[in-house]
Scaffold this active site. Structure first.
Site, PDB file in Angstrom:
ATOM      1  N   LEU A   1      83.656 -98.548 -41.929  1.00 31.07           N
ATOM      2  CA  LEU A   1      84.437 -97.873 -42.970  1.00 31.07           C
ATOM      3  C   LEU A   1      83.585 -96.976 -43.864  1.00 31.07           C
ATOM      4  O   LEU A   1      84.080 -96.391 -44.819  1.00 31.07           O
ATOM      5  CB  LEU A   1      85.198 -98.900 -43.822  1.00 31.07           C
ATOM      6  CG  LEU A   1      86.194 -99.755 -43.042  1.00 31.07           C
ATOM      7  CD1 LEU A   1      86.909-100.716 -43.982  1.00 31.07           C
ATOM      8  CD2 LEU A   1      87.193 -98.905 -42.275  1.00 31.07           C
TER       9      LEU A   1
ATOM     10  N   HIS B   1      81.625 -93.652 -44.979  1.00 30.15           N
ATOM     11  CA  HIS B   1      81.842 -92.226 -44.756  1.00 30.15           C
ATOM     12  C   HIS B   1      80.587 -91.559 -44.205  1.00 30.15           C
ATOM     13  O   HIS B   1      79.465 -91.970 -44.524  1.00 30.15           O
ATOM     14  CB  HIS B   1      82.212 -91.538 -46.072  1.00 30.15           C
ATOM     15  CG  HIS B   1      83.551 -91.942 -46.571  1.00 30.15           C
ATOM     16  ND1 HIS B   1      83.738 -93.043 -47.369  1.00 30.15           N
ATOM     17  CD2 HIS B   1      84.772 -91.407 -46.364  1.00 30.15           C
ATOM     18  CE1 HIS B   1      85.023 -93.168 -47.657  1.00 30.15           C
ATOM     19  NE2 HIS B   1      85.676 -92.191 -47.055  1.00 30.15           N
TER      20      HIS B   1
ATOM     21  N   MET C   1      75.445 -98.085 -49.639  1.00 25.55           N
ATOM     22  CA  MET C   1      75.298 -98.699 -48.328  1.00 25.55           C
ATOM     23  C   MET C   1      74.120 -98.097 -47.563  1.00 25.55           C
ATOM     24  O   MET C   1      73.427 -98.794 -46.822  1.00 25.55           O
ATOM     25  CB  MET C   1      76.589 -98.582 -47.513  1.00 25.55           C
ATOM     26  CG  MET C   1      77.768 -99.309 -48.154  1.00 25.55           C
ATOM     27  SD  MET C   1      77.407-100.988 -48.715  1.00 25.55           S
ATOM     28  CE  MET C   1      76.928-101.775 -47.202  1.00 25.55           C
ATOM     29  N   GLU C   2      73.867 -96.816 -47.765  1.00 26.39           N
ATOM     30  CA  GLU C   2      72.722 -96.182 -47.116  1.00 26.39           C
ATOM     31  C   GLU C   2      71.411 -96.765 -47.628  1.00 26.39           C
ATOM     32  O   GLU C   2      70.479 -97.023 -46.847  1.00 26.39           O
ATOM     33  CB  GLU C   2      72.769 -94.667 -47.330  1.00 26.39           C
ATOM     34  CG  GLU C   2      73.812 -93.954 -46.501  1.00 26.39           C
ATOM     35  CD  GLU C   2      75.254 -94.121 -46.981  1.00 26.39           C
ATOM     36  OE1 GLU C   2      76.161 -93.657 -46.277  1.00 26.39           O
ATOM     37  OE2 GLU C   2      75.498 -94.721 -48.058  1.00 26.39           O
TER      38      GLU C   2
ATOM     39  N   ASP D   1      59.786-107.033 -36.683  1.00 25.41           N
ATOM     40  CA  ASP D   1      59.527-106.681 -35.282  1.00 25.41           C
ATOM     41  C   ASP D   1      58.039-106.459 -35.018  1.00 25.41           C
ATOM     42  O   ASP D   1      57.525-106.854 -33.972  1.00 25.41           O
ATOM     43  CB  ASP D   1      60.330-105.435 -34.903  1.00 25.41           C
ATOM     44  CG  ASP D   1      60.178-105.083 -33.436  1.00 25.41           C
ATOM     45  OD1 ASP D   1      60.329-105.990 -32.581  1.00 25.41           O
ATOM     46  OD2 ASP D   1      59.909-103.902 -33.138  1.00 25.41           O
TER      47      ASP D   1
END
Length: 159
Positions: free
Chosen positions: A77, A79, A113-114, A128
């Site tokens: 959701l 953008h 969110m970024e 990792d």
């Protein structure tokens, strides 16, 4: 736009992407953080630059920047917005690596969110790179620290 206070839900309660077409682009920024905890021996290798897989901090920095730009591919959701700036700062500390990211845009919706995605993926990249040396390495405290711009203005996490 709708009168529905839960803007990610339609009238039937189904998830939908919020329509931000009518919003004017504004300058926005968000800062997030994450911590990676590793064994003392790994901290020593990080500080000396002797991790066998290579430059952990450089790899994590690039991974975080790339992740910020791919956020809408990961979060259904979110953008598609212009990521106009992204910094990923990493610091080796006594118990691991502290990560701080800031993402900037001039768009119709924020970059929280970024910033969180950048911090999370940078932390995953550290894991990792060191997992062969420390199977107990882990991520802690992925948090939004601050946001600026948009209708709701500025916010900073207390503490």
């Amino acid at each position: 736009m709708t009168d529905n206070p839960f803007t990610h839900l339609d009238a039937a309660g189904s998830a939908r992407m919020v329509d931000v077409t009518a919003k004017q682009p504004t300058v926005r920024a968000a800062t997030a953080a994450a911590s990676v905890r590793v064994a003392p021996e790994v901290v020593g290798l990080l500080r000396s630059g002797e991790v066998p897989k290579g430059d952990v901090l450089a790899v994590a920095r690039i991974a975080g920047i790339a992740a910020a730009k791919k956020t809408p591919e990961l979060l259904p959701l979110a953008h598609v917005i212009g990521v106009h700036g992204c910094t990923v700062d990493l610091e080796v500390v006594d118990d691991g690596v502290e990560i701080r990211t800031t993402v900037r845009t001039a768009d119709r919706t924020g970059v929280e969110m970024e910033a969180l995605t950048a911090a999370s993926v940078a932390a995953l990249a550290v894991i990792d790179m060191v997992k062969g040396l420390d199977r107990s390495a882990h991520i802690e405290n992925v948090v939004l620290l601050a946001k600026e711009g948009g209708r709701s203005g500025s916010w900073t996490r207390e503490g």
